[in-house]
Motif scaffolding. Structure first.
Motif, short mmCIF file in Angstrom:
data_model
loop_
_atom_site.label_atom_id
_atom_site.label_comp_id
_atom_site.label_asym_id
_atom_site.label_seq_id
_atom_site.Cartn_x
_atom_site.Cartn_y
_atom_site.Cartn_z
N SER A 96 -43.68 8.52 -14.46
CA SER A 96 -43.01 7.48 -14.90
C SER A 96 -43.74 6.31 -15.85
CB SER A 96 -42.17 6.51 -13.77
OG SER A 96 -43.09 5.91 -13.14
N ILE A 97 -44.95 6.69 -15.88
CA ILE A 97 -45.71 5.84 -16.56
C ILE A 97 -45.95 6.64 -18.13
CG2 ILE A 97 -48.18 4.99 -16.92
CD1 ILE A 97 -48.56 5.22 -13.74
N PRO A 98 -45.86 5.44 -19.04
CA PRO A 98 -45.71 6.14 -20.43
C PRO A 98 -47.13 6.97 -20.96
CG PRO A 98 -45.00 4.03 -20.46
CD PRO A 98 -45.60 4.19 -18.91
N LYS A 99 -47.00 7.68 -21.73
CA LYS A 99 -48.17 8.61 -21.90
C LYS A 99 -49.21 7.68 -22.90
CE LYS A 99 -46.00 13.13 -22.22
NZ LYS A 99 -45.65 14.49 -22.87
N GLY A 100 -48.58 6.74 -23.58
CA GLY A 100 -49.29 5.84 -24.15
C GLY A 100 -50.63 5.06 -23.23
N GLN A 101 -50.01 4.80 -21.95
CA GLN A 101 -51.09 4.28 -21.18
C GLN A 101 -52.18 5.09 -20.85
OE1 GLN A 101 -49.24 1.87 -17.98
NE2 GLN A 101 -51.15 1.75 -16.68
N TYR A 102 -51.82 6.53 -20.64
CA TYR A 102 -53.06 7.39 -20.32
C TYR A 102 -53.85 7.28 -21.58
CZ TYR A 102 -50.52 9.53 -16.34
OH TYR A 102 -49.71 9.59 -15.26
N SER A 103 -53.23 7.43 -22.72
CA SER A 103 -54.06 7.69 -23.96
C SER A 103 -55.12 6.33 -24.18
CB SER A 103 -53.21 7.68 -25.16
OG SER A 103 -52.48 8.87 -25.25
#
Length: 243
Positions: free
Chosen positions: A131-138
């Motif tokens: 549920s966490i946006p991929k942008g936060q991983y990036s």
């Protein structure tokens, strides 16, 4: 007619040694549940991470763990750790185990309950991770953090706050599931009540007392869960109080 002739004795549990037996069972329920829950959280986070990492082999390992442990009854896990696991050891280790581990049933209960609950916790964390946006991983990787550090400092804390209502409810389920450890002779609350009944033949009083104990302890857990959720809830997310 049997109920009319029943000799009620609600003060039975205040008499020695039955009161001490029940208190001992309550204490065992509490620390057994806490130990199993700590194990479940640690293993669950690891398996949850394995379920979402890009590496196919790690994802397969995490999936196998969840499918094996989640899709078999808890009672089977308890029986495995109590009856079967020692047989996998050498005769020397088996002898050492039985000679030096005085309360093996307790540790088998912790292992069975902990590893079983971990599979359920892992799926909750997997849902949180997805549920966490991929942008936060990036963004986390862009700061120079390694994969382990990304999950440890960024993703896991965020996912925990997202899944908090279901996560804390799972602890309540773990606490109640501890009653099944009586099947491998762990003297927790339910077993203590049954044991007292075998001496006194006052099963109505003992089972009622055990039920009240579970209701009170569950109520305390719910209050603590509500407080934790209010403290850690992310604004805009649905919490227990909003449902």
């Amino acid at each position: 007619m049997g109920l009319l002739n029943y000799n009620f004795d609600w003060g039975l549990l205040w008499h020695a040694p039955y009161g001490a037996m029940l208190l001992g069972g309550i204490w065992t329920t509490i620390h057994l549940s806490l130990c199993a829950w700590c194990m479940a959280v640690i293993i669950g986070i690891i398996i949850g991470v394995l379920r979402v990492v890009p590496h196919r082999g790690w994802r397969l390992a995490g999936t196998l763990y969840v499918q094996i442990f989640r899709n078999t009854p808890l009672l089977v896990h308890l029986f495995f750790w109590y009856f079967a696991a020692p047989l996998l050891l050498s005769e020397t280790l088996q002898q050492w185990l039985y000679d030096n581990v005085g309360d093996y049933a307790y540790y088998a209960g912790v292992m069975g309950l902990g590893t079983y609950t971990a599979s359920r916790v892992a799926e909750q964390f997997r849902a949180g991770f997805l549920s966490i946006p991929k942008g936060q991983y990036s963004a986390a990787y862009a700061t120079g953090l390694r994969t382990v550090q990304v999950y440890r400092f960024v993703i896991v804390p965020h996912a925990l706050r997202i899944i908090l209502p279901s996560f804390t409810t799972e602890f309540l389920t773990c606490f109640k599931n501890s009653a099944l450890t009586m099947t491998i002779c762990v003297m927790e609350t339910t077993h203590a009540a049954y044991y007292i009944d075998s001496f006194t033949w006052h099963g109505l009083e003992t089972t009622t007392a055990a039920s009240v104990v579970y209701l009170v302890l569950s109520g305390c857990v719910i209050l603590i869960m509500g407080w934790v959720e209010k403290r850690l809830r992310i604004g805009g997310r649905v919490g227990r109080g909003a449902m």
